[in-house]
Write a protein that holds these residues in place. Structure first.
Motif, PDB file in Angstrom:
ATOM      1  N   VAL A   1      -1.298   4.376  -6.178  1.00  0.00           N
ATOM      2  CA  VAL A   1      -1.707   5.098  -7.332  1.00  0.00           C
ATOM      3  C   VAL A   1      -1.269   6.236  -7.381  1.00  0.00           C
ATOM      4  CG1 VAL A   1      -3.981   3.776  -7.277  1.00  0.00           C
ATOM      5  CG2 VAL A   1      -4.023   5.963  -6.105  1.00  0.00           C
ATOM      6  N   GLY A   2      -0.206   6.782  -6.652  1.00  0.00           N
ATOM      7  CA  GLY A   2       0.610   7.622  -6.515  1.00  0.00           C
ATOM      8  C   GLY A   2       0.632   8.990  -6.141  1.00  0.00           C
ATOM      9  N   SER A   3      -0.532   9.053  -5.247  1.00  0.00           N
ATOM     10  CA  SER A   3      -1.066  10.291  -4.290  1.00  0.00           C
ATOM     11  C   SER A   3       0.205  10.262  -3.267  1.00  0.00           C
ATOM     12  CB  SER A   3      -2.274   9.893  -3.769  1.00  0.00           C
ATOM     13  OG  SER A   3      -3.403  10.004  -4.690  1.00  0.00           O
ATOM     14  N   GLN A  23      12.098  12.943  17.698  1.00  0.00           N
ATOM     15  CA  GLN A  23      11.324  11.854  17.375  1.00  0.00           C
ATOM     16  C   GLN A  23      11.567  11.699  16.017  1.00  0.00           C
ATOM     17  OE1 GLN A  23       7.546  12.716  19.325  1.00  0.00           O
ATOM     18  NE2 GLN A  23       7.860  11.363  21.003  1.00  0.00           N
ATOM     19  N   ARG A  24      11.196  10.305  15.331  1.00  0.00           N
ATOM     20  CA  ARG A  24      11.146  10.030  14.374  1.00  0.00           C
ATOM     21  C   ARG A  24       9.634  10.846  13.584  1.00  0.00           C
ATOM     22  NH1 ARG A  24      11.454   3.861  12.261  1.00  0.00           N
ATOM     23  NH2 ARG A  24      13.516   4.236  13.754  1.00  0.00           N
ATOM     24  N   GLU A  25       9.968  11.490  12.444  1.00  0.00           N
ATOM     25  CA  GLU A  25       8.741  12.111  11.877  1.00  0.00           C
ATOM     26  C   GLU A  25       8.810  11.742  10.266  1.00  0.00           C
ATOM     27  OE1 GLU A  25       9.880  16.399  11.708  1.00  0.00           O
ATOM     28  OE2 GLU A  25      11.669  16.220  10.395  1.00  0.00           O
ATOM     29  N   LEU A  26       7.499  11.829   9.884  1.00  0.00           N
ATOM     30  CA  LEU A  26       7.049  11.490   8.614  1.00  0.00           C
ATOM     31  C   LEU A  26       7.923  12.520   7.409  1.00  0.00           C
ATOM     32  CD1 LEU A  26       3.852  10.316   7.097  1.00  0.00           C
ATOM     33  CD2 LEU A  26       4.804  12.461   6.253  1.00  0.00           C
ATOM     34  N   VAL A  27       8.185  12.232   6.554  1.00  0.00           N
ATOM     35  CA  VAL A  27       9.089  13.417   5.614  1.00  0.00           C
ATOM     36  C   VAL A  27       8.173  13.098   4.331  1.00  0.00           C
ATOM     37  CG1 VAL A  27      10.893  13.594   3.709  1.00  0.00           C
ATOM     38  CG2 VAL A  27      11.427  12.496   6.324  1.00  0.00           C
ATOM     39  N   ALA A  28       7.886  11.890   3.611  1.00  0.00           N
ATOM     40  CA  ALA A  28       6.788  11.948   2.661  1.00  0.00           C
ATOM     41  C   ALA A  28       6.400  10.431   2.378  1.00  0.00           C
ATOM     42  CB  ALA A  28       7.661  12.226   1.428  1.00  0.00           C
ATOM     43  N   THR A  29       5.111  10.382   1.953  1.00  0.00           N
ATOM     44  CA  THR A  29       4.494   9.084   1.453  1.00  0.00           C
ATOM     45  C   THR A  29       3.952   9.096   0.182  1.00  0.00           C
ATOM     46  OG1 THR A  29       2.372   9.516   2.612  1.00  0.00           O
ATOM     47  CG2 THR A  29       3.913   8.470   4.024  1.00  0.00           C
ATOM     48  N   ILE A  30       3.589   8.129  -0.477  1.00  0.00           N
ATOM     49  CA  ILE A  30       3.246   7.903  -1.628  1.00  0.00           C
ATOM     50  C   ILE A  30       2.260   6.578  -1.601  1.00  0.00           C
ATOM     51  CG2 ILE A  30       5.229   6.723  -2.897  1.00  0.00           C
ATOM     52  CD1 ILE A  30       4.523   8.132  -5.363  1.00  0.00           C
ATOM     53  N   SER A  56       8.822   9.300  -5.259  1.00  0.00           N
ATOM     54  CA  SER A  56       8.225   8.584  -6.603  1.00  0.00           C
ATOM     55  C   SER A  56       8.491   7.161  -6.201  1.00  0.00           C
ATOM     56  CB  SER A  56       9.186   9.084  -7.835  1.00  0.00           C
ATOM     57  OG  SER A  56      10.645   8.706  -7.472  1.00  0.00           O
ATOM     58  N   ARG A  57       7.708   6.263  -7.127  1.00  0.00           N
ATOM     59  CA  ARG A  57       7.658   5.119  -6.816  1.00  0.00           C
ATOM     60  C   ARG A  57       7.461   4.205  -8.188  1.00  0.00           C
ATOM     61  NH1 ARG A  57       2.689   2.665  -2.959  1.00  0.00           N
ATOM     62  NH2 ARG A  57       2.862   0.446  -3.509  1.00  0.00           N
ATOM     63  N   ASP A  58       8.176   2.917  -8.080  1.00  0.00           N
ATOM     64  CA  ASP A  58       7.818   2.100  -9.250  1.00  0.00           C
ATOM     65  C   ASP A  58       7.214   0.866  -8.544  1.00  0.00           C
ATOM     66  OD1 ASP A  58       8.191   0.307 -11.304  1.00  0.00           O
ATOM     67  OD2 ASP A  58      10.014   1.368 -12.036  1.00  0.00           O
ATOM     68  N   ASN A  59       5.955   0.533  -9.036  1.00  0.00           N
ATOM     69  CA  ASN A  59       5.279  -0.516  -8.556  1.00  0.00           C
ATOM     70  C   ASN A  59       5.971  -1.674  -8.852  1.00  0.00           C
ATOM     71  OD1 ASN A  59       3.506   1.207  -6.659  1.00  0.00           O
ATOM     72  ND2 ASN A  59       2.069   1.543  -8.391  1.00  0.00           N
ATOM     73  N   ALA A  60       5.998  -1.527 -10.282  1.00  0.00           N
ATOM     74  CA  ALA A  60       6.559  -3.042 -11.031  1.00  0.00           C
ATOM     75  C   ALA A  60       7.700  -3.549 -10.423  1.00  0.00           C
ATOM     76  CB  ALA A  60       6.698  -2.794 -12.359  1.00  0.00           C
ATOM     77  N   ASN A  68       0.861  -1.174   0.074  1.00  0.00           N
ATOM     78  CA  ASN A  68       0.127  -0.019  -0.033  1.00  0.00           C
ATOM     79  C   ASN A  68       0.960   1.261  -0.035  1.00  0.00           C
ATOM     80  OD1 ASN A  68      -2.181   1.877   0.069  1.00  0.00           O
ATOM     81  ND2 ASN A  68      -3.026   0.795   1.814  1.00  0.00           N
ATOM     82  N   ASP A  69       0.697   1.862   0.957  1.00  0.00           N
ATOM     83  CA  ASP A  69       1.667   2.966   1.404  1.00  0.00           C
ATOM     84  C   ASP A  69       3.418   2.806   1.272  1.00  0.00           C
ATOM     85  OD1 ASP A  69      -0.230   5.564   3.072  1.00  0.00           O
ATOM     86  OD2 ASP A  69      -0.544   4.440   1.295  1.00  0.00           O
ATOM     87  N   MET A  70       4.136   3.598   0.556  1.00  0.00           N
ATOM     88  CA  MET A  70       5.645   3.704   0.602  1.00  0.00           C
ATOM     89  C   MET A  70       6.035   4.935   1.158  1.00  0.00           C
ATOM     90  SD  MET A  70       6.982   1.136  -2.348  1.00  0.00           S
ATOM     91  CE  MET A  70       8.377   0.714  -1.398  1.00  0.00           C
ATOM     92  N   GLY A  71       7.068   4.975   1.761  1.00  0.00           N
ATOM     93  CA  GLY A  71       7.557   6.362   2.164  1.00  0.00           C
ATOM     94  C   GLY A  71       8.863   6.515   2.836  1.00  0.00           C
TER      95      GLY A  71
END
Length: 121
Positions: free
Chosen positions: A54-56, A44-51, A70-74, A32-35
């Motif tokens: 479907v690329g949102s 503390q650990r903090e979120l930087v970015a997620t995708i 960015s992400r390459d699902n394949a 599902n999500d990667m980030g």
């Protein structure tokens, strides 16, 4: 079991750029999500970015306009292009993925071992 294999980090000067990459290695049903998360010394650990699949995308306010995920699902990879780096971006960066091992399985959170990024002023 998925392992998140991260690229190397490094030392970058203020204003410079660096690209982080992460591969989800192993057998799984879907991701599902990667980030990326980060943890600076003493913080503390903090979120930087997620995708999502479907690329949102979603970014921390502190990196908007400077970082691009960015992400390459394949290929089951996620990357983070970091531009205009600042000293406050210095941290250990962790790849993150939410993985399912079957169609009806639970979402399992995985983190990489972490990449040290140092921005020198």
């Amino acid at each position: 079991q998925v392992q998140l294999v991260e690229s190397e980090g490094g030392l970058v000067q203020v204003g410079g750029s660096l690209r982080l990459s992460c591969l989800a290695s192993g057998t799984f049903f879907d991701i599902n999500d990667m980030g990326w998360y980060r943890q600076a010394s003493g913080k503390q650990r903090e979120l930087v970015a997620t995708i999502n699949s479907v690329g949102s995308t979603n970014y921390a306010d502190s990196v908007k306009g400077r970082f691009t995920i960015s992400r390459d699902n394949a290929k089951a990879t996620v990357s983070l292009q970091m531009n205009s780096l600042k000293p406050e971006d210095t941290a250990v960066y962790y790849c993150h993925a939410i993985v399912r091992y079957s169609e009806t399985g639970y979402n399992i959170h995985h983190y990489g071992k972490g990449i040290l990024v140092t921005v020198s002023s």
